[in-house]
Write an enzyme that holds these catalytic residues in place. Structure first.
Site, PDB file in Angstrom:
ATOM      1  N   ARG A  63       0.808  -1.215   0.000  1.00 16.26           N
ATOM      2  CA  ARG A  63       0.000   0.000   0.000  1.00 16.26           C
ATOM      3  C   ARG A  63       0.838   1.261   0.000  1.00 16.26           C
ATOM      4  NH1 ARG A  63      -3.805  -1.115   4.857  1.00 16.26           N
ATOM      5  NH2 ARG A  63      -2.867  -3.168   5.039  1.00 16.26           N
ATOM      6  N   GLU A 100       5.157  -9.155  16.792  1.00 16.07           N
ATOM      7  CA  GLU A 100       4.641  -9.633  18.084  1.00 16.07           C
ATOM      8  C   GLU A 100       4.986 -11.116  18.238  1.00 16.07           C
ATOM      9  OE1 GLU A 100       0.514  -8.949  18.555  1.00 16.07           O
ATOM     10  OE2 GLU A 100       0.520  -9.496  20.680  1.00 16.07           O
TER      11      GLU A 100
HETATM   12  O1  LIG Z   1       2.635   0.329  11.702  1.00 13.97           O
HETATM   13  P1  LIG Z   1       2.521  -1.130  11.430  1.00 13.97           P
HETATM   14  O2  LIG Z   1       2.065  -1.920  12.632  1.00 13.97           O
HETATM   15  O3  LIG Z   1       3.759  -1.696  10.815  1.00 13.97           O
HETATM   16  O4  LIG Z   1       1.317  -1.327  10.408  1.00 13.97           O
HETATM   17  C1  LIG Z   1       1.163  -0.571   9.247  1.00 13.97           C
HETATM   18  C2  LIG Z   1       1.491  -1.347   8.024  1.00 13.97           C
HETATM   19  O5  LIG Z   1       0.531  -2.416   7.873  1.00 13.97           O
HETATM   20  C3  LIG Z   1      -0.030  -2.357   6.569  1.00 13.97           C
HETATM   21  O6  LIG Z   1       0.702  -3.106   5.672  1.00 13.97           O
HETATM   22  P2  LIG Z   1       0.558  -4.688   5.503  1.00 13.97           P
HETATM   23  O7  LIG Z   1       1.694  -5.335   6.248  1.00 13.97           O
HETATM   24  O8  LIG Z   1      -0.834  -5.103   5.882  1.00 13.97           O
HETATM   25  O9  LIG Z   1       0.869  -4.932   3.980  1.00 13.97           O
HETATM   26  P3  LIG Z   1       0.213  -4.393   2.602  1.00 13.97           P
HETATM   27  O10 LIG Z   1       0.669  -2.963   2.419  1.00 13.97           O
HETATM   28  O11 LIG Z   1       0.875  -5.294   1.610  1.00 13.97           O
HETATM   29  O12 LIG Z   1      -1.294  -4.511   2.675  1.00 13.97           O
HETATM   30  C4  LIG Z   1       0.054  -0.909   6.183  1.00 13.97           C
HETATM   31  O13 LIG Z   1       0.014  -0.732   4.775  1.00 13.97           O
HETATM   32  C5  LIG Z   1       1.361  -0.484   6.790  1.00 13.97           C
HETATM   33  O14 LIG Z   1       2.467  -0.731   5.926  1.00 13.97           O
HETATM   34  N1  LIG Z   2      -6.508  -1.217  11.359  1.00 10.03           N
HETATM   35  C1  LIG Z   2      -5.861  -1.261  10.197  1.00 10.03           C
HETATM   36  N2  LIG Z   2      -6.490  -0.930   9.062  1.00 10.03           N
HETATM   37  C2  LIG Z   2      -5.834  -0.974   7.874  1.00 10.03           C
HETATM   38  N3  LIG Z   2      -4.562  -1.361   7.752  1.00 10.03           N
HETATM   39  C3  LIG Z   2      -3.882  -1.698   8.858  1.00 10.03           C
HETATM   40  N4  LIG Z   2      -2.598  -2.086   9.053  1.00 10.03           N
HETATM   41  C4  LIG Z   2      -2.425  -2.305  10.361  1.00 10.03           C
HETATM   42  N5  LIG Z   2      -3.551  -2.059  11.045  1.00 10.03           N
HETATM   43  C5  LIG Z   2      -4.490  -1.673  10.133  1.00 10.03           C
END
Ligand SMILES: O=P(O)(O)OC[C@H]1O[C@H](OP(=O)(O)OP(=O)(O)O)[C@H](O)[C@@H]1O
Ligand SMILES: Nc1ncnc2[nH]cnc12
Length: 176
Positions: A63, A100
């Site tokens: 993302r 975690e």
């Molecule tokens: O602050 P954090 O606890 O690290 O969480 C935030 C991250 O989690 C999500 O990515 P995700 O790992 O779901 O991957 P994606 O972007 O491929 O959906 C989001 O896009 C951030 O990169």
């Molecule tokens: N609550 C949330 N919604 C969307 N993306 C996330 N990545 C981590 N936590 C999330």
């Protein structure tokens, strides 16, 4: 619609219990469907960094890429992708960090960033800060200068701001 009249909250969909019970997922896909709202996002992400000589915008897949590439163009900067292991074709640096439960790894090409280059780290959302913290550590392996970290969404109370406290943070939407 003018930029100032766009309320970005109108473009975030709340999905309860995804991907597991108890998680309220902040879904950005309605935002992605609106060119006007996306334009406003890029304008607002860029605003504090215009004139700060940002040379690189770096982001983790997936993302983060969506916003980082147009932001890099706006700031006349390079876009450097940070990827899951095994995806990058050229010689790469790796950084393994604690989750975690277990660990995760991110990678970046060794020539992605040069020493002392001024980097803005971008992600769609700040939760625990683990993802962006890992990106910053990876960039610092290359002696990059992290000018700041920017987010579309900041989920407060999950420790992200504390974890990233040594960097200037900029977010467009905050959820308590
Ligand atoms: O602050 P954090 O606890 O690290 O969480 C935030 C991250 O989690 C999500 O990515 P995700 O790992 O779901 O991957 P994606 O972007 O491929 O959906 C989001 O896009 C951030 O990169
Ligand atoms: N609550 C949330 N919604 C969307 N993306 C996330 N990545 C981590 N936590 C999330």
């Amino acid at each position: 619609m003018t930029d100032a009249s766009i309320d970005l909250r109108d473009y975030i969909r709340d999905v309860p219990d995804f991907p597991k019970p108890g998680i309220l997922f902040r879904d950005i896909t309605p935002l992605l469907k609106s060119p006007a709202a996306m334009s406003a996002v890029i304008d607002r992400l860029a605003a504090p960094f215009e004139g700060q000589n940002i040379e690189v915008v770096a982001a983790a897949e997936a993302r983060g890429f969506i916003f980082a590439a147009p932001l890099a163009i706006r700031l006349n900067a390079a876009f450097v992708p940070i990827r899951k292991p095994g995806k990058l074709p050229f010689a790469s640096h790796s950084l393994t960090y604690e989750l975690e439960y277990g660990t995760d790894t991110v990678q970046m090409h060794v020539d992605g960033v040069a020493p002392m280059q001024r980097v803005l780290v971008l992600d769609d959302l700040l939760a625990t800060g683990g993802t962006v913290d890992a990106c910053c550590q990876l960039l610092e392996k290359c002696d990059a200068e992290i000018v700041g970290c920017a987010f579309v969404i900041n989920l407060k109370g999950l420790g992200g701001e504390q974890r990233l406290k040594k960097y200037p943070l900029h977010s467009l939407l905050t959820y308590e």
